[in-house]
Design a protein around this motif. Structure first.
Motif, PDB file in Angstrom:
ATOM      1  N   MET A   1      44.905  94.267  42.047  1.00  0.00           N
ATOM      2  CA  MET A   1      44.504  94.641  40.701  1.00  0.00           C
ATOM      3  C   MET A   1      45.060  93.649  39.692  1.00  0.00           C
ATOM      4  O   MET A   1      46.173  93.148  39.846  1.00  0.00           O
ATOM      5  CB  MET A   1      45.024  96.031  40.375  1.00  0.00           C
ATOM      6  N   CYS A   2      44.258  93.345  38.655  1.00  0.00           N
ATOM      7  CA  CYS A   2      44.726  92.458  37.602  1.00  0.00           C
ATOM      8  C   CYS A   2      45.406  93.295  36.536  1.00  0.00           C
ATOM      9  O   CYS A   2      44.821  94.229  36.003  1.00  0.00           O
ATOM     10  CB  CYS A   2      43.566  91.667  37.009  1.00  0.00           C
ATOM     11  N   ARG A   3      46.631  92.942  36.251  1.00  0.00           N
ATOM     12  CA  ARG A   3      47.414  93.687  35.265  1.00  0.00           C
ATOM     13  C   ARG A   3      46.897  93.467  33.847  1.00  0.00           C
ATOM     14  O   ARG A   3      47.152  94.253  32.960  1.00  0.00           O
ATOM     15  CB  ARG A   3      48.881  93.246  35.338  1.00  0.00           C
ATOM     16  N   SER A   4      46.213  92.327  33.642  1.00  0.00           N
ATOM     17  CA  SER A   4      45.751  92.004  32.288  1.00  0.00           C
ATOM     18  C   SER A   4      44.450  92.703  31.941  1.00  0.00           C
ATOM     19  O   SER A   4      44.309  93.275  30.869  1.00  0.00           O
ATOM     20  CB  SER A   4      45.548  90.490  32.129  1.00  0.00           C
ATOM     21  N   CYS A   5      43.466  92.666  32.870  1.00  0.00           N
ATOM     22  CA  CYS A   5      42.151  93.213  32.515  1.00  0.00           C
ATOM     23  C   CYS A   5      41.731  94.391  33.374  1.00  0.00           C
ATOM     24  O   CYS A   5      40.676  94.983  33.138  1.00  0.00           O
ATOM     25  CB  CYS A   5      41.082  92.111  32.579  1.00  0.00           C
ATOM     26  N   GLY A   6      42.519  94.750  34.370  1.00  0.00           N
ATOM     27  CA  GLY A   6      42.186  95.905  35.193  1.00  0.00           C
ATOM     28  C   GLY A   6      41.195  95.619  36.309  1.00  0.00           C
ATOM     29  O   GLY A   6      40.760  96.520  37.020  1.00  0.00           O
ATOM     30  N   TYR A   7      40.848  94.309  36.482  1.00  0.00           N
ATOM     31  CA  TYR A   7      39.930  93.938  37.555  1.00  0.00           C
ATOM     32  C   TYR A   7      40.502  94.353  38.911  1.00  0.00           C
ATOM     33  O   TYR A   7      41.696  94.177  39.176  1.00  0.00           O
ATOM     34  CB  TYR A   7      39.707  92.416  37.529  1.00  0.00           C
ATOM     35  N   THR A   8      39.643  94.929  39.783  1.00  0.00           N
ATOM     36  CA  THR A   8      40.063  95.146  41.167  1.00  0.00           C
ATOM     37  C   THR A   8      39.049  94.442  42.067  1.00  0.00           C
ATOM     38  O   THR A   8      37.858  94.396  41.758  1.00  0.00           O
ATOM     39  CB  THR A   8      40.090  96.641  41.556  1.00  0.00           C
TER      40      THR A   8
ATOM     41  N   THR B   1      44.524  83.603  40.887  1.00  0.00           N
ATOM     42  CA  THR B   1      44.361  84.047  39.502  1.00  0.00           C
ATOM     43  C   THR B   1      43.196  85.025  39.453  1.00  0.00           C
ATOM     44  O   THR B   1      42.365  85.059  40.363  1.00  0.00           O
ATOM     45  CB  THR B   1      44.014  82.870  38.572  1.00  0.00           C
ATOM     46  N   CYS B   2      43.137  85.809  38.412  1.00  0.00           N
ATOM     47  CA  CYS B   2      42.093  86.830  38.310  1.00  0.00           C
ATOM     48  C   CYS B   2      40.722  86.184  38.164  1.00  0.00           C
ATOM     49  O   CYS B   2      40.516  85.389  37.242  1.00  0.00           O
ATOM     50  CB  CYS B   2      42.372  87.748  37.129  1.00  0.00           C
ATOM     51  N   PRO B   3      39.763  86.492  39.010  1.00  0.00           N
ATOM     52  CA  PRO B   3      38.422  85.907  38.900  1.00  0.00           C
ATOM     53  C   PRO B   3      37.716  86.349  37.616  1.00  0.00           C
ATOM     54  O   PRO B   3      36.789  85.675  37.178  1.00  0.00           O
ATOM     55  CB  PRO B   3      37.674  86.454  40.118  1.00  0.00           C
ATOM     56  N   ALA B   4      38.151  87.432  37.006  1.00  0.00           N
ATOM     57  CA  ALA B   4      37.468  87.926  35.807  1.00  0.00           C
ATOM     58  C   ALA B   4      38.027  87.296  34.533  1.00  0.00           C
ATOM     59  O   ALA B   4      37.276  86.838  33.682  1.00  0.00           O
ATOM     60  CB  ALA B   4      37.578  89.444  35.732  1.00  0.00           C
ATOM     61  N   CYS B   5      39.361  87.253  34.405  1.00  0.00           N
ATOM     62  CA  CYS B   5      39.933  86.783  33.144  1.00  0.00           C
ATOM     63  C   CYS B   5      40.877  85.589  33.329  1.00  0.00           C
ATOM     64  O   CYS B   5      41.491  85.125  32.361  1.00  0.00           O
ATOM     65  CB  CYS B   5      40.669  87.919  32.447  1.00  0.00           C
ATOM     66  N   GLU B   6      40.990  85.113  34.569  1.00  0.00           N
ATOM     67  CA  GLU B   6      41.835  83.958  34.891  1.00  0.00           C
ATOM     68  C   GLU B   6      43.315  84.167  34.611  1.00  0.00           C
ATOM     69  O   GLU B   6      44.096  83.222  34.607  1.00  0.00           O
ATOM     70  CB  GLU B   6      41.316  82.702  34.161  1.00  0.00           C
ATOM     71  N   SER B   7      43.669  85.414  34.386  1.00  0.00           N
ATOM     72  CA  SER B   7      45.088  85.708  34.181  1.00  0.00           C
ATOM     73  C   SER B   7      45.847  85.501  35.496  1.00  0.00           C
ATOM     74  O   SER B   7      45.291  85.609  36.587  1.00  0.00           O
ATOM     75  CB  SER B   7      45.244  87.155  33.706  1.00  0.00           C
ATOM     76  N   GLU B   8      47.130  85.181  35.399  1.00  0.00           N
ATOM     77  CA  GLU B   8      47.931  85.027  36.616  1.00  0.00           C
ATOM     78  C   GLU B   8      48.610  86.329  37.002  1.00  0.00           C
ATOM     79  O   GLU B   8      49.299  86.396  38.007  1.00  0.00           O
ATOM     80  CB  GLU B   8      48.972  83.922  36.405  1.00  0.00           C
TER      81      GLU B   8
HETATM   82 ZN    ZN Z   1      41.942  89.933  34.950  1.00  0.00          ZN
END
Ligand code: ZN
Ligand code: ADP
Ligand code: ZN
Length: 830
Positions: free
Chosen positions: A521-528, A561-568
């Protein structure tokens, strides 16, 4: 004579017996339950004889003969053939699927094409010389596969020769696995003469002399390989001795015995406690009468149910009847097996999924050949081919593993009741936490009227030796957090663990992980991360750093990195048990932990090995998932801790409270079973939930009362029965249209039968059709999924209704067809 044969083609069109003529040579041998090879649509297929008759309606000219009889002893018995028919009706599967479920995989034969020379003269002219030479030098018929593998360039001439009749083809069913035979060396009759001959052997035959000497010393047959290993001799020497008549070399059938070389200490029956005696005498009476009867043995953990099972089996054997014992797969540990082998020795066959196909086949043959009288195994052992069953025991009858998830989707408990009826046998369902269905049937005879039988309730409310149930303390983890404790261990559990370490006692820690999977899960945007083919999140595998779909097998590399928002800030939630293990190591340096979960038990026997180590006190803590909750009996375990009791409470499953109560009760039952008193600590975020409150008090009755209230209000079993129908197709509009038509047809038929009534209506017979709605996993393997649920009560053959409605939906071109999957009495409907 006509044989009615179910052929091994699992389609609804071919799901009926076909008539074949029985050749004269087979008449004495063929029986209901025989496995045969029959011509079918230009091929030879495996099939089972389901009936024998003198006459047929089919034109005699069109009647084809059975081509082979595959076993001298039929693998199935008439009662199993009939049971398979019942399975196929009740669970809406094909008869052949049901029959296949009853035999070991080794007997699932495959057709094999054989060729041989038909016309010798033509062959000499037409065939390439090397091919001809090979064919002449081989046995009468050779496998087509083998021939083409050896002469890949001659596929053309072979085909031509088959067409002209120079070569003839025949199909034959071959088992995937055969009875194992071992070349064995025997000393011929008259050892004295052999001894004399040995002395006369020439000096250069020193090796042969040594082989003979060793064989005379043994005085018993020795497998060739063992003899060679022992003497360093060669097979050629043995053969040359055999040629001289000094030794005999012969193939001998052997057993692949998974428990070979293991000594089981024999145990004698224990004098029963008063509570055990009462229950035992009831069971004994039922077995003696030979009238089918189902009994619920409701005994708390440690009440001595197993001893009652053992003595009941003993009585059953004394009546010259056989017994089947079902245990959950997970309980088939050496501890359980030891108790049965210890009491009945070689009279026991053990069937579980960790056996190789060969071992399983051999255990099964022991049953079929009447060399054992007791079969103990997981779910499918209910099909053990005994001829005179007196007793069927289902231990931990509430376990969901008794329901098979793939077709035939049978429940072993219901099959047991049915099989017992065929044999006039007693069924004993044992549990400390009976399923609500069973408990309701046993306490209110009327409730089970639609099964046409009542169940008896046999309670054992006390532990053996008056040992107290361990005290259970429930810790509210929200309070811990308020007090500033951010660890996954409450202060109480931490302190209790420390005490056990100090005293050298052992602890069991359970991480309730049901329904919890490791995900990203991405902590920044919630992407799973989700599967592109199924509506389900991908599971993270720590070892390979891969993301995998459990439904279709799709795999990809875990992103950095997150494929949705590129957050680490993308986080990997690894297995919970690993984290607990790390935390334990931090809190208690030097602590010895055995971790038992899917990751550490993949290898064969790893489960057993880990438990053995723990039993030998080579570890302080046994940490694991559900696996650690069942059936274990270790005297030095005085602490049981449940890390988080809530995980299974919050699942959208109508059995979630029941499962939680069962799990807590089971795991609590592991503590203080012997001379040392035990203690249980349950950590939770919902200490007020009735499943937890009642488990804390070991109060099954209170739990059941509360749970029955909920089930009644929501219309769930045991107040009704369920059938789940899942339909899938790649095209959504088509699927949706078909599902609507199906549900309408179902309602129409139910209406016509006069049973389409709301469950709340209070009539004895009522049936509702819910849906169609999208399934909880709305897309799987690129197919959309919808479901309908049938809820019904009273004496209604709902399976028959479904089968009738299904007929027009399963005809037509396959690419247009919607796939139907029927689950009768489903475990989970979500
Ligand atoms: Zn994200
Ligand atoms: P359950 O299966 O009900 O949890 P078990 O059969 O494992 O209980 O019995 C618990 C313990 O009590 C075991 O150690 C068992 O050997 C012992 N036990 C059972 N019956 C007797 C008896 N009649 N006398 C003495 N000990 C017994
Ligand atoms: Zn998938």
């Amino acid at each position: 004579m006509i044989a009615k044969v179910i052929v091994d083609v699992p389609s609804r069109q071919t799901d009926r017996p076909f008539d074949y003529e029985v050749p004269l040579s087979m008449r004495k041998w063929i029986e209901v339950g025989s496995r045969v090879g029959v011509p079918f649509g230009g091929r030879v297929l495996q099939g089972f004889v389901t009936g024998l008759a003198e006459e047929t309606d089919i034109d005699v000219k069109r009647l084809k003969p059975v081509s082979e009889l595959l076993d001298p002893v039929p693998p199935l018995l008439p009662d199993l053939v009939e049971l398979a028919k019942w399975l196929s009706d009740k669970y809406c599967c094909s008869w052949t699927t049901a029959l296949q479920a009853m035999i070991p995989a080794a007997l699932k034969g495959k057709a094999e094409r054989l060729v041989g020379i038909q016309d010798e003269e033509a062959a000499a002219e037409e065939l390439p010389p090397e091919l001809l030479e090979w064919l002449v030098g081989s046995a009468k018929l050779v496998k087509l596969d083998a021939l083409l593998a050896r002469f890949p360039n001659y596929a053309g001439p072979v085909k031509a020769a088959l067409r002209t009749g120079t070569l003839a083809e025949q199909t034959s069913i071959r088992d995937r696995l055969a009875v194992r035979k071992v070349l064995t060396v025997f000393v011929p009759e008259g050892a004295e003469e052999v001894r004399e001959a040995m002395v006369k052997l020439p000096a250069r035959a020193a090796k042969q002399r040594e082989l003979l000497a060793r064989m005379l010393e043994h005085g018993a047959p020795v497998p060739l390989q063992a003899l060679l290993a022992e003497t360093g001799g060669s097979a050629a020497s043995v053969r040359s001795l055999a040629d001289k008549g000094l030794l005999i070399l012969r193939e001998v059938e052997t057993q692949r015995d998974p428990y070979a070389g293991r000594e089981f200490e024999r145990t004698a029956p224990l004098p029963l406690t008063a509570g055990q005696e009462e229950v035992y005498s009831r069971i004994r009476r039922v077995i003696g009468e030979g009238v089918p009867q189902t009994m619920l043995l409701h005994g708390v953990t440690g009440s001595g149910k197993t001893e009652v099972y053992l003595q009941s089996i003993q009585f059953c054997l004394e009546q010259s009847k056989q017994a089947i014992v079902l245990v959950p797969e997970i309980s088939l540990t050496p501890q359980m097996v030891e108790r049965f082998k210890g009491r009945f020795g070689d009279a026991v066959a053990v069937l579980h999924s960790r056996l190789s196909n060969g071992e399983r086949y051999d255990e099964w043959r022991k049953i079929r050949n009447r060399r054992v009288q007791v079969a103990i195994g997981a779910r499918s052992a209910i099909f053990a081919p005994f001829e005179r069953i007196g007793l069927i025991i289902i231990d931990e009858e509430h376990e969901s593993s008794y329901k098979q998830e793939e077709s035939p989707k049978y429940h072993a408990r219901d099959v047991a009741v049915r099989r017992a009826r065929q044999h006039g046998a007693a069924v004993v369902l044992g549990s400390a936490t009976p399923s609500l269905e069973t408990f309701a049937a046993a306490s209110r005879p009327q409730a089970s009227r639609d099964q046409g039988r009542e169940q008896a309730l046999l309670p054992m409310p006390d532990r053996v030796g008056g040992r107290p149930m361990p005290p259970v303390t429930v810790v509210d983890m929200r309070e811990e957090l308020k007090e500033g404790n951010r660890s996954m261990f409450s202060r109480l559990l931490h302190r209790s663990l420390a005490e056990r370490l100090e005293r050298g006692e052992q602890s069991v820690l359970l991480l309730n992980r049901r329904g919890y999977s490791t995900f990203v899960m991405c902590r920044s945007c919630g992407y799973t991360a989700a599967c592109p083919h199924c509506d389900i999140s991908l599971t993270y595998h720590q070892k390979t750093r891969a993301l995998r779909c459990h439904y279709c097998g799709h795999a990809e590399q875990a992103p950095a990195t997150c494929p949705a928002c590129e957050s680490e800030h993308i986080r990997y939630f690894g297995t919970g048990t690993q984290k607990v293990e790390e935390e334990l190591a931090k809190l208690f340096p030097g602590i010895r932990v055995i971790r038992m979960d899917v990751d550490t038990t993949t290898e064969k026997n790893s489960h057993e090995k880990l438990l053995k180590q723990f039993g030998e006190r080579k570890a302080d803590v046994l940490l694991g998932t559900q696996m650690v909750a069942k059936g274990l009996d270790f005297p030095y375990v005085t602490l049981v801790g449940v890390i988080a009791a809530d995980t299974s409470l919050n699942l959208p499953d109508f059995r979630s409270a029941e499962r939680t109560f069962q799990l807590l009760t089971q795991v609590a039952g592991r503590a203080g079973r012997h001379h040392l008193p035990g203690e249980v600590v349950v950590q939770t975020y919902s200490p007020e939930h009735y499943a937890i409150v009642t488990a804390q008090k070991h109060d099954y009755a209170a739990f059941v009362n509360e749970e029955l209230r909920h089930r009644g209000a929501l219309g769930y079993p045991p107040y009704c029965r369920l059938i789940l129908i899942t339909m899938s197709h790649e095209q959504l509009p088509l699927l949706s249209a078909v599902c609507d038509r199906f549900a309408a047809a179902l309602r129409e038929l139910a209406e016509h039968e006069g049973v389409l009534l709301p469950l709340a209506s209070g009539f004895g017979r009522a049936l509702e059709v819910l849906g169609p709605v999208a399934s909880p996993i709305a897309r799987m393997k690129d197919r959309y999924r919808f479901q309908c649920v049938i809820k019904y009560r009273g004496n209604i053959d709902a399976s028959a209704l479904v089968r009738r409605v299904l007929v027009p939906f399963t005809e037509g071109p396959p690419q247009r067809q919607v796939q139907f999957s029927i689950d009768v009495d489903p475990q989970v409907i979500l």
